[in-house]
Design an enzyme around this catalytic site. Sequence first.
Site, mmCIF file in Angstrom:
data_model
loop_
_atom_site.group_PDB
_atom_site.id
_atom_site.type_symbol
_atom_site.label_atom_id
_atom_site.label_comp_id
_atom_site.label_asym_id
_atom_site.label_seq_id
_atom_site.Cartn_x
_atom_site.Cartn_y
_atom_site.Cartn_z
ATOM 1 N N CYS A 162 0.865 -1.172 0.000
ATOM 2 C CA CYS A 162 0.000 0.000 0.000
ATOM 3 C C CYS A 162 0.903 1.224 0.000
ATOM 4 C CB CYS A 162 -0.961 -0.022 1.195
ATOM 5 S SG CYS A 162 -0.115 -0.011 2.786
ATOM 6 N N MET A 163 0.442 2.336 0.522
ATOM 7 C CA MET A 163 1.232 3.572 0.434
ATOM 8 C C MET A 163 2.469 3.541 1.321
ATOM 9 S SD MET A 163 1.290 6.425 -1.147
ATOM 10 C CE MET A 163 2.299 7.901 -1.064
#
Length: 673
Positions: free
Chosen positions: A27-28
Amino acid sequence: MGKYTEDVGRLLGLVGGRENISAVTHCMTRMRFVLVDEKRADVAAIEELPSVKGSFTQAGQFQVIIGNDVSTFYNEFTDASGIEGVSKDAAKAAAGANQNPLQRAMGVLGEIFAPLIPALVCGGLILGFRNIIGEVNFFDASGAFDLEHGTLSIADTSQFWMGVYNFLWLIGEAVFHMLPVGICWSVTKKMGTTQILGIILGLTLVSGQLLNGFAVADTAAADIPVWDFGFAQVQMIGYQGQVIAALLAAFVLVGLEKFFKKVTPEVVSMIVVPFFSLVPAVIIAHTIVGPIGWALGDAIANAVKFGLESDFRVVFAAIFGAVYAPLVMTGLHHMTNAIDTQMVNTVQYTTLWPMIALSNIAQGSSVLAMSVLQRNNERAQQVNIPAFISCYLGVTEPALFGVNLKYRFPLICGMIGSSISAMVCVGFGVKALSIGVGGLPGILSIMFEYWPLFTLCMLLAIVVPFALTFVVGSRRLSSEDRYGRAIGIAGTSESAAAVVPTAAAAPAAASVAPTAAAASFELLAPLSGTVCPISEVPDDMFANKVLGDGIAIKPAAGADTVVAPADATVSATMPGSNHAIGLTLDSGLEVLIHVGIDTVDMGGDGFVCNVKQGQHVKAGERLLTFSTDKIAAAGHSTITAVVLTETGDATDIEFLTGMEATTGTTTVVTYRA
């Protein structure tokens, strides 16, 4: 040679090699692994890697926190390992397959109840406040304070407080009587079916046309209204406050909708699927699963009530108090939310929830003792201090996974303290009006007459784990654990003085003059809204400052655009989800702007990224847009984290919070570099 070549190679080996990886995605900020055997991962060694900021396991995924540069790290990892990355949905599916049926069931139950917890906590606090002003007789007939023989409550002596008492029931009724509506909505949301149909199904369970479920016990069978179909009659009973009946009804609706979506031609799907899903679901709910769920719910609530009020209640409490923390680590604790809620709606109180609050306090007290023992270990304190604070406020995962499980003995000491306090709590029959904030503020949900006893229980949950952890830790913690890595490497004395600068050393350090005057800089608000401390973000990674310090912004009504807080280069984007962006400012700082919590799960629905990685932007230039309505409909918080993930040479950093900010205008961070 890549930027992370060495760490990538070491991480591959430390997670157990290629053969131990079922799936990997990111994810980020995090690498997300689904491992064949999680025990083969060397967590301690992984967290020592220079590029790793922490790790944890959640929902069958082993997650390694990297930070803004995770996409670069991920690409180098997949290239070096020869493992092809997968989508987040595929990773979730693989993680689910990695769990046993009970874990999967508890995970689903937890995700269903998680969106309801804020309402239940709010409702519990409201009931607690109503209890204090309307149910406790503080005064005698003359209006004099007389708690022992009083006949009048605060509401009885004041029209204002009587009005408050009556008004607050508007919210209390919505939370507890109308709970099936929320449950049906949450089930359809979790299972990916039409949420409005779930809401309608829930409304049919609590309709005003029905006999209120709380009045059924006091109504003679002959007086219960019925639907008369000639060949059969169905009792018109409402399911206000019923948990299991609502869960069963919602899963019937989900099953029907998924079936009809599969067999119905797309051209008539809009007409056929809703009708043939909702109507049969409502019929089945009121004729089959509703009565079954009612009976099951009452049986579970009464069984727990019996266990907590029987001659063996102290033994039951001792066991529950000891095992609750391990239950949290397995995810099995989510079942207690349903049991607590069912008890409140069946017998108007719960004796289970007070023990949960005490367990949270006990685990936090163990971490508090570790914080005292490791007061000279700066790295440990970065975890200890936020962990015990969050524990005392009802969130135990940072303490359990970050500290107590790591060293083991604090976990056991907390379990002992929790067990002892639970025995006293249940032994004296302490009751709560509802679930509440699961830590020190939890006393607000306790019936007022039990406040002195619960205060004693809280003291036990603080003192016993703290004392046990401190005594055991004084003997078991190594020098490196207590004073930090410098002791273990240098082999110096175990005295704290060995790592604390002496008075004589201080002037030498202070005498070094800067080579150039530091320039002042500021970050402007990337979004309009209320600026608050990063600790208020409902996500442990941000709140505990794992990635760095910063601020959070609660978007104002209509705020839907994120702009650059300063001149910068876009260092990271999130293609596919567009929910976050990383920036490297011209002054050298690295900033992460993350819109909402768990919004990566939305797959980009409602988000548009307006810039590309590597692009240079000016302060105030639009970076991304988002839909607050879609985030809310997905059940996520819109609070936006603005984190300084790398501060470089910046000094005198000040975070300006507690104000209303305007996009691209209001200063939210100042610093010198």
